[in-house]
Design a protein around this motif. Structure first.
Motif, mmCIF file in Angstrom:
data_model
loop_
_atom_site.group_PDB
_atom_site.id
_atom_site.type_symbol
_atom_site.label_atom_id
_atom_site.label_comp_id
_atom_site.label_asym_id
_atom_site.label_seq_id
_atom_site.Cartn_x
_atom_site.Cartn_y
_atom_site.Cartn_z
ATOM 1 N N GLN A 46 -26.064 -20.948 -9.255
ATOM 2 C CA GLN A 46 -27.112 -20.467 -8.363
ATOM 3 C C GLN A 46 -27.018 -21.185 -7.028
ATOM 4 O OE1 GLN A 46 -31.029 -20.427 -10.045
ATOM 5 N NE2 GLN A 46 -32.052 -20.361 -8.067
ATOM 6 N N ALA A 47 -27.065 -20.428 -5.949
ATOM 7 C CA ALA A 47 -27.010 -21.018 -4.613
ATOM 8 C C ALA A 47 -28.345 -21.659 -4.274
ATOM 9 C CB ALA A 47 -26.674 -19.943 -3.579
ATOM 10 N N HIS A 48 -28.301 -22.874 -3.766
ATOM 11 C CA HIS A 48 -29.527 -23.489 -3.264
ATOM 12 C C HIS A 48 -29.997 -22.760 -2.012
ATOM 13 C CE1 HIS A 48 -29.230 -26.708 -6.105
ATOM 14 N NE2 HIS A 48 -28.077 -27.122 -5.638
ATOM 15 N N GLN A 49 -29.059 -22.207 -1.302
ATOM 16 C CA GLN A 49 -29.325 -21.458 -0.076
ATOM 17 C C GLN A 49 -28.385 -20.267 -0.081
ATOM 18 O OE1 GLN A 49 -29.932 -23.663 3.720
ATOM 19 N NE2 GLN A 49 -28.102 -22.589 4.381
ATOM 20 N N ALA A 50 -28.925 -19.083 0.154
ATOM 21 C CA ALA A 50 -28.117 -17.866 0.052
ATOM 22 C C ALA A 50 -26.832 -17.990 0.868
ATOM 23 C CB ALA A 50 -28.926 -16.671 0.539
ATOM 24 N N LEU A 51 -25.727 -17.557 0.278
ATOM 25 C CA LEU A 51 -24.426 -17.671 0.926
ATOM 26 C C LEU A 51 -24.056 -16.368 1.619
ATOM 27 C CD1 LEU A 51 -22.337 -19.555 -1.794
ATOM 28 C CD2 LEU A 51 -23.708 -20.493 0.070
ATOM 29 N N SER A 52 -23.671 -16.465 2.862
ATOM 30 C CA SER A 52 -23.224 -15.292 3.598
ATOM 31 C C SER A 52 -21.826 -14.890 3.150
ATOM 32 C CB SER A 52 -23.201 -15.574 5.105
ATOM 33 O OG SER A 52 -24.493 -15.823 5.595
ATOM 34 N N VAL A 53 -21.555 -13.593 3.192
ATOM 35 C CA VAL A 53 -20.214 -13.075 2.938
ATOM 36 C C VAL A 53 -19.828 -12.203 4.123
ATOM 37 C CG1 VAL A 53 -20.389 -13.179 0.427
ATOM 38 C CG2 VAL A 53 -21.169 -11.130 1.622
ATOM 39 N N THR A 54 -18.554 -11.918 4.253
ATOM 40 C CA THR A 54 -18.097 -11.137 5.397
ATOM 41 C C THR A 54 -18.463 -9.660 5.224
ATOM 42 O OG1 THR A 54 -15.938 -10.648 4.421
ATOM 43 C CG2 THR A 54 -16.148 -12.708 5.671
ATOM 44 N N ASP A 55 -18.450 -8.938 6.334
ATOM 45 C CA ASP A 55 -18.703 -7.496 6.269
ATOM 46 C C ASP A 55 -17.663 -6.807 5.390
ATOM 47 O OD1 ASP A 55 -20.867 -7.787 7.948
ATOM 48 O OD2 ASP A 55 -19.779 -7.210 9.762
ATOM 49 N N GLY A 56 -16.408 -7.254 5.487
ATOM 50 C CA GLY A 56 -15.364 -6.658 4.670
ATOM 51 C C GLY A 56 -15.610 -6.866 3.188
ATOM 52 N N TRP A 57 -16.098 -8.051 2.828
ATOM 53 C CA TRP A 57 -16.408 -8.347 1.423
ATOM 54 C C TRP A 57 -17.547 -7.458 0.941
ATOM 55 C CZ3 TRP A 57 -19.775 -10.015 -2.296
ATOM 56 C CH2 TRP A 57 -19.254 -10.689 -3.406
ATOM 57 N N ARG A 58 -18.600 -7.323 1.764
ATOM 58 C CA ARG A 58 -19.729 -6.462 1.388
ATOM 59 C C ARG A 58 -19.282 -5.014 1.248
ATOM 60 N NH1 ARG A 58 -22.996 -9.724 4.751
ATOM 61 N NH2 ARG A 58 -22.570 -8.365 6.524
ATOM 62 N N ASN A 59 -18.455 -4.549 2.175
ATOM 63 C CA ASN A 59 -17.985 -3.165 2.094
ATOM 64 C C ASN A 59 -17.187 -2.936 0.817
ATOM 65 O OD1 ASN A 59 -19.144 -2.572 4.573
ATOM 66 N ND2 ASN A 59 -17.269 -2.987 5.735
ATOM 67 N N ALA A 60 -16.366 -3.917 0.452
ATOM 68 C CA ALA A 60 -15.555 -3.773 -0.758
ATOM 69 C C ALA A 60 -16.428 -3.757 -2.005
ATOM 70 C CB ALA A 60 -14.527 -4.906 -0.837
ATOM 71 N N VAL A 61 -17.439 -4.625 -2.062
ATOM 72 C CA VAL A 61 -18.282 -4.671 -3.257
ATOM 73 C C VAL A 61 -19.172 -3.435 -3.344
ATOM 74 C CG1 VAL A 61 -20.363 -5.876 -2.428
ATOM 75 C CG2 VAL A 61 -19.512 -6.322 -4.727
ATOM 76 N N ASN A 62 -19.553 -2.875 -2.207
ATOM 77 C CA ASN A 62 -20.328 -1.634 -2.248
ATOM 78 C C ASN A 62 -19.486 -0.481 -2.775
ATOM 79 O OD1 ASN A 62 -22.698 -2.747 -1.263
ATOM 80 N ND2 ASN A 62 -22.124 -2.429 0.872
#
Length: 268
Positions: free
Chosen positions: A202-218
């Motif tokens: 679990q992240a203590h603080q939300a971790l950012s991901v790249t736009d490319g990573w988000r697009n791939a997971v979507n």
């Protein structure tokens, strides 16, 4: 009138018919929103939109997402995870800078893990991946020996040893990745005695991901999780170097992996 808003039977049962009907006729629906999955703008009058209800022990939060990103679902999370998601959605908590690795405590405080996000090319398709590497050897709970049981413990949980990174890991049932407001919050595992999911990481603080990573997971709705013992991967500044490190760990017999769906999607 937001005719393209979807309220699933599961969400309706939680929020009640009256609130669901108000959403469908536009009384309580937003004119616009940032998708809780991909964080790009959405318009329920023009975009097929899902209602996503995050439910904790004491709190519930209704969010909105593109129907192409996530279906209308009820997502059960811990209260701490929910509050973290709320802070990300409302912008009250700064996101992580999204560096190459972010050490976080494993649930129970038994070890510290480094988490690296990246895209892995397999058979011509980009897959969103998380690479997990402890910052120190991990002993089996109850053991006081000097050994490193990180990989054996994961194999017992269903992770599969990797000898060839050109193959997509198999899906690990009961596990999922919690992505809310376009940021990474937790990796969830099955609870004891058939209970709900609990946080493995679990992240203590939300971790950012790249736009490319988000697009791939979507697109895939799944995340590939690779894990290796301390000293096997290191902090790699580029994805090609990360892939090289994974290949070397696999060749040395020091890599396990599993595919996991996003929390709240079919298969989670």
């Amino acid at each position: 009138m937001p005719r393209m808003l979807d309220v699933s039977d599961e969400v309706r049962a939680e929020i009640g018919d009256e609130e669901a009907d108000r959403l469908l006729v536009g009384e309580d629906a937003p004119r616009s929103y940032d998708c809780t999955s991909c964080r790009t703008p959405g318009d329920p009058e023009n975009d097929r939109t899902s209602t996503v209800l995050f439910v904790g022990e004491e709190t519930a939060v209704l969010a909105f997402a593109h129907a192409t990103c996530i279906p209308s679902q009820v997502v059960s999370v811990s209260e701490e995870q929910l509050q973290g998601a709320v802070r990300s959605i409302t912008g009250d908590s700064p996101a992580s800078s999204g560096g190459p690795a972010a050490p976080q405590n494993v649930a129970g405080g038994q070890a510290v893990l480094g988490i690296t996000s990246g895209l892995i090319l397999i058979a011509g398709e980009l897959h969103p991946a998380l690479v997990v590497e402890p910052t120190a050897p991990i002993a089996r709970p109850g053991s006081d020996g000097p050994g490193d049981d990180f990989l054996p413990l994961l194999i017992e949980q269903g992770f599969i040893p990797v000898t060839d990174t050109s193959e997509v890991p198999t899906l690990l049932g009961g596990w999922s990745v919690l992505l809310a407001a376009g940021q990474l919050h937790a990796v969830l595992q099955p609870g004891n005695d058939g209970g709900g999911q609990v946080a493995w990481w679990q992240a203590h603080q939300a971790l950012s991901v790249t736009d490319g990573w988000r697009n791939a997971v979507n697109k895939t709705q799944r995340v590939l999780i690779y894990a290796a013992p301390v000293g096997s991967i290191g902090q790699q500044p580029r994805e090609d170097l990360l892939r090289d490190a994974l290949d070397k760990a696999a060749a040395a017999g020091k890599l396990v992996a599993a595919a996991m769906p996003l929390a709240g999607t079919p298969g989670a």
